[in-house]
Design a protein around this motif. Structure first.
Motif, PDB file in Angstrom:
ATOM      1  N   ALA A   1      53.065  11.631  -0.142  1.00  0.00           N
ATOM      2  CA  ALA A   1      53.479  12.439   0.713  1.00  0.00           C
ATOM      3  C   ALA A   1      52.442  13.767   1.835  1.00  0.00           C
ATOM      4  O   ALA A   1      53.084  14.042   2.915  1.00  0.00           O
ATOM      5  N   THR A   2      51.120  13.395   1.901  1.00  0.00           N
ATOM      6  CA  THR A   2      50.340  12.657   2.756  1.00  0.00           C
ATOM      7  C   THR A   2      50.783  11.933   3.635  1.00  0.00           C
ATOM      8  O   THR A   2      50.265  12.265   5.008  1.00  0.00           O
ATOM      9  N   GLY A   3      51.088  11.047   3.890  1.00  0.00           N
ATOM     10  CA  GLY A   3      51.541  10.140   4.917  1.00  0.00           C
ATOM     11  C   GLY A   3      50.467   8.757   4.868  1.00  0.00           C
ATOM     12  O   GLY A   3      50.284   8.042   5.614  1.00  0.00           O
TER      13      GLY A   3
ATOM     14  N   HIS B   1      49.789  15.327   9.489  1.00  0.00           N
ATOM     15  CA  HIS B   1      49.670  16.746   9.788  1.00  0.00           C
ATOM     16  C   HIS B   1      50.091  17.177   8.936  1.00  0.00           C
ATOM     17  O   HIS B   1      51.084  17.375   8.220  1.00  0.00           O
ATOM     18  N   ASN B   2      49.456  18.409   8.474  1.00  0.00           N
ATOM     19  CA  ASN B   2      49.592  19.122   7.782  1.00  0.00           C
ATOM     20  C   ASN B   2      49.562  18.832   6.088  1.00  0.00           C
ATOM     21  O   ASN B   2      50.406  18.868   5.127  1.00  0.00           O
ATOM     22  N   ASP B   3      48.646  17.551   5.936  1.00  0.00           N
ATOM     23  CA  ASP B   3      48.549  16.760   4.621  1.00  0.00           C
ATOM     24  C   ASP B   3      47.872  17.664   3.645  1.00  0.00           C
ATOM     25  O   ASP B   3      48.558  17.966   2.205  1.00  0.00           O
TER      26      ASP B   3
ATOM     27  N   ARG C   1      49.482  19.995  -1.843  1.00  0.00           N
ATOM     28  CA  ARG C   1      49.177  21.115  -3.099  1.00  0.00           C
ATOM     29  C   ARG C   1      50.784  21.417  -2.937  1.00  0.00           C
ATOM     30  O   ARG C   1      51.082  21.500  -3.954  1.00  0.00           O
ATOM     31  N   ALA C   2      51.672  20.747  -1.389  1.00  0.00           N
ATOM     32  CA  ALA C   2      52.728  21.230  -2.137  1.00  0.00           C
ATOM     33  C   ALA C   2      53.702  19.587  -3.680  1.00  0.00           C
ATOM     34  O   ALA C   2      54.353  19.940  -4.612  1.00  0.00           O
ATOM     35  N   ALA C   3      52.935  18.447  -3.139  1.00  0.00           N
ATOM     36  CA  ALA C   3      53.282  17.748  -4.631  1.00  0.00           C
ATOM     37  C   ALA C   3      52.217  17.877  -5.593  1.00  0.00           C
ATOM     38  O   ALA C   3      53.136  17.849  -6.505  1.00  0.00           O
ATOM     39  N   CYS C   4      51.685  18.670  -5.846  1.00  0.00           N
ATOM     40  CA  CYS C   4      50.627  18.815  -6.947  1.00  0.00           C
ATOM     41  C   CYS C   4      51.750  20.079  -7.696  1.00  0.00           C
ATOM     42  O   CYS C   4      52.089  19.713  -8.788  1.00  0.00           O
TER      43      CYS C   4
END
Length: 92
Positions: free
Chosen positions: A28-30, A69-71, A76-79
Motif C-alpha cells: 500500500a505504501t509503495g 506520497h501519502n504513505d 493506516r488504511a492497510a492496517c
C-alpha cells in the motif's frame, strides 16, 4: 523510512498474520508493490507479542525513488482493512 505497527486488540496475531499485514502495508505504501522485483529493501522485526517495526530504504533497487506520497495515510488504511477483514474491528 521506519514505522511501527501495534496490535491494541485482545486478539493475539500469529506470525502468518503479522507477515500478511506487513506485506499489505509494504504494498500500500509503495515500498514493495506486489510483483515488483526492483522494489525497496526492507526488514520487519517483531519486538514484542503485540508490535512490529518496519525499516525500509526509500531508493528502489533500480535506483529510482519509491512512491511515498501519502504513505502514512496508505499504511493506516492497510492496517484498518486488515483489522476489519480479520474481525479485529471493535465496531463490528
Amino acid at each position: 523510512m521506519s514505522g511501527a505497527i501495534r496490535n491494541t486488540t485482545d486478539v493475539e496475531l500469529d506470525d502468518g498474520d503479522w507477515f500478511e499485514l506487513t506485506r499489505e502495508v509494504l504494498d500500500a505504501t509503495g515500498i514493495e508493490p506486489d510483483a515488483d522485483p526492483a522494489a525497496c529493501r526492507w526488514v520487519a522485526m517483531r519486538n514484542q507479542a503485540s508490535g512490529l517495526d518496519i525499516v525500509a530504504t526509500v531508493i528502489r533497487q533500480d535506483g529510482r525513488w519509491a512512491r511515498l506520497h501519502n504513505d502514512a495515510y496508505f499504511a493506516r488504511a492497510a492496517c484498518a482493512n486488515f483489522t476489519y477483514d480479520h474481525g479485529l474491528d471493535t465496531w463490528q
